[in-house]
Design a protein around this motif. Sequence first.
Motif, PDB file in Angstrom:
ATOM      1  N   ALA A 288       0.845  -1.191   0.000  1.00 54.92           N
ATOM      2  CA  ALA A 288       0.000   0.000   0.000  1.00 54.92           C
ATOM      3  C   ALA A 288       0.880   1.241   0.000  1.00 54.92           C
ATOM      4  N   PRO A 289       0.424   2.335  -0.620  1.00 58.37           N
ATOM      5  CA  PRO A 289       1.199   3.583  -0.594  1.00 58.37           C
ATOM      6  C   PRO A 289       1.298   4.116   0.839  1.00 58.37           C
ATOM      7  N   LEU A 290       2.431   4.691   1.169  1.00 59.97           N
ATOM      8  CA  LEU A 290       2.615   5.257   2.502  1.00 59.97           C
ATOM      9  C   LEU A 290       1.585   6.353   2.768  1.00 59.97           C
ATOM     10  N   ALA A 291       1.208   7.086   1.727  1.00 58.80           N
ATOM     11  CA  ALA A 291       0.246   8.175   1.882  1.00 58.80           C
ATOM     12  C   ALA A 291      -1.182   7.676   2.078  1.00 58.80           C
ATOM     13  N   SER A 292      -1.454   6.399   1.711  1.00 63.74           N
ATOM     14  CA  SER A 292      -2.802   5.818   1.849  1.00 63.74           C
ATOM     15  C   SER A 292      -2.670   4.442   2.484  1.00 63.74           C
ATOM     16  N   PRO A 293      -2.415   4.378   3.778  1.00 62.10           N
ATOM     17  CA  PRO A 293      -2.017   3.109   4.387  1.00 62.10           C
ATOM     18  C   PRO A 293      -3.152   2.180   4.794  1.00 62.10           C
ATOM     19  N   SER A 294      -4.400   2.627   4.777  1.00 65.00           N
ATOM     20  CA  SER A 294      -5.485   1.813   5.320  1.00 65.00           C
ATOM     21  C   SER A 294      -5.750   0.570   4.487  1.00 65.00           C
ATOM     22  N   MET A 295      -6.501  -0.351   5.063  1.00 67.80           N
ATOM     23  CA  MET A 295      -6.728  -1.675   4.483  1.00 67.80           C
ATOM     24  C   MET A 295      -7.390  -1.623   3.106  1.00 67.80           C
ATOM     25  N   SER A 296      -8.175  -0.587   2.850  1.00 65.51           N
ATOM     26  CA  SER A 296      -8.849  -0.476   1.553  1.00 65.51           C
ATOM     27  C   SER A 296      -7.866  -0.306   0.400  1.00 65.51           C
ATOM     28  N   HIS A 297      -6.615   0.048   0.710  1.00 67.55           N
ATOM     29  CA  HIS A 297      -5.593   0.235  -0.329  1.00 67.55           C
ATOM     30  C   HIS A 297      -4.576  -0.912  -0.373  1.00 67.55           C
ATOM     31  N   TRP A 298      -4.793  -1.960   0.425  1.00 71.74           N
ATOM     32  CA  TRP A 298      -3.856  -3.079   0.439  1.00 71.74           C
ATOM     33  C   TRP A 298      -4.038  -3.934  -0.812  1.00 71.74           C
ATOM     34  N   VAL A 299      -2.942  -4.159  -1.524  1.00 76.28           N
ATOM     35  CA  VAL A 299      -2.976  -4.964  -2.750  1.00 76.28           C
ATOM     36  C   VAL A 299      -2.126  -6.217  -2.542  1.00 76.28           C
ATOM     37  N   PRO A 300      -2.702  -7.425  -2.706  1.00 76.81           N
ATOM     38  CA  PRO A 300      -1.930  -8.659  -2.499  1.00 76.81           C
ATOM     39  C   PRO A 300      -0.756  -8.774  -3.459  1.00 76.81           C
ATOM     40  N   SER A 301       0.381  -9.225  -2.931  1.00 83.41           N
ATOM     41  CA  SER A 301       1.587  -9.403  -3.744  1.00 83.41           C
ATOM     42  C   SER A 301       2.117 -10.826  -3.717  1.00 83.41           C
ATOM     43  N   PHE A 302       1.941 -11.532  -2.586  1.00 83.29           N
ATOM     44  CA  PHE A 302       2.537 -12.862  -2.473  1.00 83.29           C
ATOM     45  C   PHE A 302       1.830 -13.655  -1.387  1.00 83.29           C
ATOM     46  N   GLY A 303       1.570 -14.922  -1.659  1.00 84.97           N
ATOM     47  CA  GLY A 303       1.035 -15.847  -0.674  1.00 84.97           C
ATOM     48  C   GLY A 303       1.826 -17.133  -0.691  1.00 84.97           C
ATOM     49  N   ALA A 304       1.912 -17.775   0.454  1.00 84.06           N
ATOM     50  CA  ALA A 304       2.679 -19.015   0.542  1.00 84.06           C
ATOM     51  C   ALA A 304       2.026 -20.113  -0.292  1.00 84.06           C
ATOM     52  N   VAL A 305       2.846 -20.996  -0.839  1.00 81.64           N
ATOM     53  CA  VAL A 305       2.359 -22.152  -1.588  1.00 81.64           C
ATOM     54  C   VAL A 305       1.553 -23.036  -0.640  1.00 81.64           C
ATOM     55  N   PRO A 306       0.432 -23.619  -1.104  1.00 84.70           N
ATOM     56  CA  PRO A 306      -0.347 -24.509  -0.227  1.00 84.70           C
ATOM     57  C   PRO A 306       0.537 -25.580   0.416  1.00 84.70           C
ATOM     58  N   GLY A 307       0.341 -25.783   1.706  1.00 87.12           N
ATOM     59  CA  GLY A 307       1.156 -26.744   2.436  1.00 87.12           C
ATOM     60  C   GLY A 307       2.342 -26.116   3.127  1.00 87.12           C
ATOM     61  N   THR A 308       2.596 -24.829   2.871  1.00 83.92           N
ATOM     62  CA  THR A 308       3.686 -24.114   3.532  1.00 83.92           C
ATOM     63  C   THR A 308       3.126 -22.883   4.243  1.00 83.92           C
ATOM     64  N   VAL A 309       3.880 -22.356   5.197  1.00 82.24           N
ATOM     65  CA  VAL A 309       3.472 -21.144   5.909  1.00 82.24           C
ATOM     66  C   VAL A 309       4.656 -20.190   6.000  1.00 82.24           C
ATOM     67  N   ILE A 310       4.352 -18.899   5.975  1.00 83.75           N
ATOM     68  CA  ILE A 310       5.377 -17.866   6.132  1.00 83.75           C
ATOM     69  C   ILE A 310       5.692 -17.708   7.615  1.00 83.75           C
ATOM     70  N   LYS A 311       6.951 -17.831   7.972  1.00 88.49           N
ATOM     71  CA  LYS A 311       7.368 -17.702   9.365  1.00 88.49           C
ATOM     72  C   LYS A 311       7.983 -16.342   9.669  1.00 88.49           C
ATOM     73  N   ASP A 312       8.564 -15.689   8.673  1.00 85.39           N
ATOM     74  CA  ASP A 312       9.192 -14.399   8.906  1.00 85.39           C
ATOM     75  C   ASP A 312       9.433 -13.721   7.567  1.00 85.39           C
ATOM     76  N   MET A 313       9.681 -12.402   7.602  1.00 85.39           N
ATOM     77  CA  MET A 313       9.954 -11.648   6.384  1.00 85.39           C
ATOM     78  C   MET A 313      11.005 -10.587   6.666  1.00 85.39           C
ATOM     79  N   GLU A 314      11.931 -10.425   5.741  1.00 83.19           N
ATOM     80  CA  GLU A 314      12.911  -9.334   5.772  1.00 83.19           C
ATOM     81  C   GLU A 314      12.792  -8.573   4.458  1.00 83.19           C
ATOM     82  N   LEU A 315      12.786  -7.244   4.530  1.00 82.20           N
ATOM     83  CA  LEU A 315      12.657  -6.419   3.337  1.00 82.20           C
ATOM     84  C   LEU A 315      14.002  -5.812   2.978  1.00 82.20           C
ATOM     85  N   LEU A 316      14.521  -6.205   1.804  1.00 80.16           N
ATOM     86  CA  LEU A 316      15.779  -5.662   1.299  1.00 80.16           C
ATOM     87  C   LEU A 316      15.479  -4.585   0.265  1.00 80.16           C
TER      88      LEU A 316
END
Length: 697
Positions: A288-316
Amino acid sequence: MNLITSSCLLLLRSVSRDIRRRNIHPLISRLHTETTAELPRAQLQKLRDQEQRFKRRLLSVHRKFAGVPENSEVSNFPGERHVYFEDGKGIYRSTIGQGEQEMLEVFNTDWTGGGYGTIQRVRLSPSETMLAVTVKKDHHEETRCVLVHLGDLVLRQKALLVLDNVFSFEWATDDVLLYSTQETLRCLRVFRLHLSDSGVRNTLVYEEKDPEFFVEVSRSRDQRLVTINCSSKISSEVWFVDSKTPLSSPTLIQARRPGLLYHVEHSDNYLFILANTTANQEYQLLRAPLASPSMSHWVPSFGAVPGTVIKDMELLQGHCVFTVKDSQGRLQIQTLSTQEPYQLNTHKLPHWACDVSPQRVGAVDRGSFGFLISSPVHPPVHYLYSPREQKLSVTEDNTKNMSLTEFNTTRLQAASQDGTMVPLTLLHTPALSELHKAPLLLHVYGAYGVDLSMAFCPEKRLLLEDGWALAYCHVRGGGERGLAWHQAGSVLQKRRGVEDLAACVQTLHRLGVSRPALTALAARSAGAVLAGALCNHNPQLLRAVILQAPFLDVLGTMQDPSLPLTVEERGEWGDPSIREHRDNIASYCPCHNIIPQLYPSMLITAYSEDRRVPLSGVVKYVERLKRAIQMCTTQVGANAVILDLQPGGDHFGPEDFHPSLNERAKQLAFLYTELGLDHPKTRRRLKVTGKSHKTQN
């Protein structure tokens, strides 16, 4: 920064700490003496002899691994112009490129006064002119934050400012620090400290009104935002302060909603949000843009493959790095470019990897991601991921001469009572087919959505070398298989974790791994709920149990809202004022389900001033347990119940090295004594076989 572990859960991590003995309340001293004295003299002497042997062995194994990297944020970190080192009670720095030739002490815990002696957290200001350090009070959980002006240090520095009861803190700029305070284990307030030529100004910028929420301060990896993270067991809310306008009021990203959990990072004027917004309410990445942070502006980018779960994230810079776990607990690193065309890459980690620990403090290179991987028996190895080269490489491996030449990591599944398959990790040196005579040590936690700790532990390495099998039971209530796994073992479903644990033990025995007479179980804190419940319902599965700072009187504790964590933890255990919740807690509570029968022998370590687990509940459990056992047998010492009461209020155990060694030695001596293992002959009796670093699925 571990994005998907809340601050209150970070407090549950298991660390090797110790405390010095001191004079304590006469009742506590009397209880400790009487409990130990109930053992026959010969058995007590054997236990003490074993303890002395294990002290020597533990000292040797700790020395052996003294040079391996640590899963610690304090030990070594870079600044803009210097490298900083933590050594005992001091922090030292040297100029980059000059090695340790000009080491200068920039902080010492003695500067804080009042018995504060253990460094907890360290933060450098953006241009390295200020240093902030939190130090914990010896034998207690109180902390003190010390600010030091670095500048052009020449002489021994003194504290510029001292703040009490600080839990988390981050620099917005060189002269603005945001921090949260902790009172009776609750973090509800955030302050802004402004250092200027005209003086110091301290302002309250956020106050939490809901006692079920816990508040902590963190910082985005690009150092642009300082976030105020408000988390309960069932929802979260994040505010931010932009470092470009550090004196402005915090901005709300998305108001809390029941069931919505989210965590925030920032890059290039965009928020990258990890939220449980998938169809099955697991984590996915949204933008979401920093200027419009609310949930209505959230756009999906990535989801875990079925059978796996995301445990942590680092942003480079230009990439997101995800730590992902599959259904059997195997770890992998996945990387996603943050700009079109989006590209996902998967990097497999060594089959023995059970724990991933990001390594970064202070100024960091946003173009790479450094981390340690380890297992309970494999020392940490330092890895580096470079997105430019799409390469995952070992940057430092001090374990070549320390790794076992032969050990197995076997990943199994146990069918629970309702048919759910429960992951189980087994570490062993003999081949699986030759473990029928091996002693077995099980581990369980199963609460708060936290994974069972599987980082390197020298004591576990010692047991493996002695021929033990080590089993880690990833039961419902923990976080090993995602948010749904936690929910399936919390509140009204808490008994599922007990059923999962029983299934793990029974599955191992059915596969020919050990037998009840050689099986022990270890648990600490909330993990003792499942361990205690198992002993009430299936005592025949175990010979010995080790409990540390155990939560055993769930019903009594949750009915007392005056205790520090009762209200906050209703989302995990339930609210006894609701009849359905009360009846459910009463059905599994270890303290309230003791019956006359032969229980496994137990070594219970408790701390006299532990504010997380009231001592009264532990004492009540021990007294009821002893009476129940005495009703079934007249043989003194047949089933030992040892209550080891230690002074101090640190729920996570003692901190000083040598007393910590004593505690570990006592536990090992108890295990060997109760399982009938002869210490000097154990390794000769259990012949080692198997293939090198083999994984069995």
